[in-house]
Design a protein around this motif. Structure first.
Motif, PDB file in Angstrom:
ATOM      1  N   GLU A  70       8.398  12.801  -6.383  1.00  0.00           N
ATOM      2  CA  GLU A  70       8.764  11.405  -6.055  1.00  0.00           C
ATOM      3  C   GLU A  70       7.731  10.424  -6.596  1.00  0.00           C
ATOM      4  OE1 GLU A  70       8.857  11.524  -1.823  1.00  0.00           O
ATOM      5  OE2 GLU A  70      10.683  12.709  -1.725  1.00  0.00           O
ATOM      6  N   LEU A  71       6.713  10.957  -7.280  1.00  0.00           N
ATOM      7  CA  LEU A  71       5.585  10.094  -7.655  1.00  0.00           C
ATOM      8  C   LEU A  71       5.975   8.959  -8.593  1.00  0.00           C
ATOM      9  CD1 LEU A  71       2.553   9.511  -7.429  1.00  0.00           C
ATOM     10  CD2 LEU A  71       2.162  11.043  -9.329  1.00  0.00           C
ATOM     11  N   ILE A  73      -0.598  10.597  -2.710  1.00  0.00           N
ATOM     12  CA  ILE A  73      -0.224  10.706  -4.133  1.00  0.00           C
ATOM     13  C   ILE A  73       0.086  12.171  -4.473  1.00  0.00           C
ATOM     14  CG2 ILE A  73      -1.111  10.445  -6.505  1.00  0.00           C
ATOM     15  CD1 ILE A  73      -0.252   7.770  -5.187  1.00  0.00           C
ATOM     16  N   LYS A  74      -0.759  13.081  -3.982  1.00  0.00           N
ATOM     17  CA  LYS A  74      -0.520  14.523  -4.224  1.00  0.00           C
ATOM     18  C   LYS A  74       0.808  14.964  -3.611  1.00  0.00           C
ATOM     19  CE  LYS A  74      -5.196  16.454  -4.657  1.00  0.00           C
ATOM     20  NZ  LYS A  74      -6.262  17.146  -3.914  1.00  0.00           N
ATOM     21  N   GLU A  75       1.068  14.473  -2.407  1.00  0.00           N
ATOM     22  CA  GLU A  75       2.312  14.814  -1.689  1.00  0.00           C
ATOM     23  C   GLU A  75       3.534  14.321  -2.482  1.00  0.00           C
ATOM     24  OE1 GLU A  75       3.741  13.436   2.553  1.00  0.00           O
ATOM     25  OE2 GLU A  75       1.691  14.209   2.634  1.00  0.00           O
ATOM     26  N   LEU A 126       0.838  -1.206   0.000  1.00  0.00           N
ATOM     27  CA  LEU A 126       0.000   0.000   0.000  1.00  0.00           C
ATOM     28  C   LEU A 126       0.874   1.257   0.000  1.00  0.00           C
ATOM     29  CD1 LEU A 126      -2.861   1.343   0.391  1.00  0.00           C
ATOM     30  CD2 LEU A 126      -2.388   1.290   2.829  1.00  0.00           C
ATOM     31  N   VAL A 127       0.610   2.134  -0.966  1.00  0.00           N
ATOM     32  CA  VAL A 127       1.291   3.441  -0.984  1.00  0.00           C
ATOM     33  C   VAL A 127       0.434   4.445  -0.211  1.00  0.00           C
ATOM     34  CG1 VAL A 127       2.050   5.356  -2.470  1.00  0.00           C
ATOM     35  CG2 VAL A 127       2.462   2.999  -3.177  1.00  0.00           C
ATOM     36  N   GLY A 128      -0.907   4.420  -0.458  1.00  0.00           N
ATOM     37  CA  GLY A 128      -1.801   5.326   0.255  1.00  0.00           C
ATOM     38  C   GLY A 128      -2.927   5.809  -0.638  1.00  0.00           C
TER      39      GLY A 128
END
Length: 212
Positions: free
Chosen positions: A205-206, A197-199, A190-192
């Motif tokens: 770093e996306l 994702i916006k962060e 899980l990334v979130g």
């Protein structure tokens, strides 16, 4: 999972004999109705591809197979479980076809423990997004924003519509200890959600993160 086009009798036997229930369209290039049924199977495969396998076979190219299953006209769809024909839909009967696929998909679900199913779904693609709706038609603002951001990276990904499966929708929250959707997974981790994702995007770093 797209619809598999059969290229040999060997492949056909192997696929219908598998544990996964098969939905097989007997079709012909010249029959316009077959295209209509194939389009429906493509849509159903996006929805139920983790539970059922969708296959198309040109009836005229495999006369023995067609004769064995008494294919008198195309399109005909036959449902197989471990090599045995369990149901069929003759002609274009989209409501019946959809209902039978969904019913078989639901019964396929119950055989597999939820945790195993969630693990398989999370690992279905290196970049997996669980959302409301799908990539073509997000069904909430957060999902829509997330898809727009991920599309900018140009990376390939798969989506799962949690609105089609209450068991997954509730189970995944507990499994990942993440209460909201959308949820983004990279290589099974899980990334979130949208905020993360916006962060990641703001910190440049996306792409690196989504590539894992």
């Amino acid at each position: 999972m797209p619809v598999t086009v059969i290229k040999s009798e060997e492949e056909y036997k192997q696929l219908i004999g598998a544990d996964k229930t098969s939905v097989v369209l007997f079709s012909a290039e010249w029959a316009e109705q077959c295209k209509q049924v194939l389009d429906v199977l493509e849509d159903l495969s996006k929805l139920l591809g983790d539970k059922l396998q969708f296959i198309t076979i040109t009836a005229e190219e495999y006369p023995e197979v067609a004769m064995k299953h008494q294919i008198e006209a195309v399109p005909t769809v036959i449902f197989f479980t471990k090599g045995t024909a369990v149901d069929r839909v003759d002609g274009v009967d989209i409501p019946s076809l959809s209902a039978k696929c969904k019913k078989l998909g639901a019964s396929a679900t119950s055989d597999q423990p939820l945790e195993e199913r969630l693990k398989a779904l999370i690992n279905k693609a290196p970049l997996m997004i669980f959302m409301k709706g799908d990539r073509e038609a997000p069904r909430c603002g957060f999902s829509k924003q997330l898809i727009a951001i991920v599309n900018e990276t140009g990376l390939p990904y798969e989506t799962f519509d949690i609105l089609t499966d209450e068991e997954v929708r509730q189970g995944l929250k507990t499994y990942s200890d993440w209460p909201t959707y959308p949820q983004v997974y990279v290589k099974g981790e899980l990334v979130g959600g949208l905020d993360i994702i916006k962060e990641l995007k703001a910190n440049n770093e996306l792409e690196t993160t989504l590539k894992g």
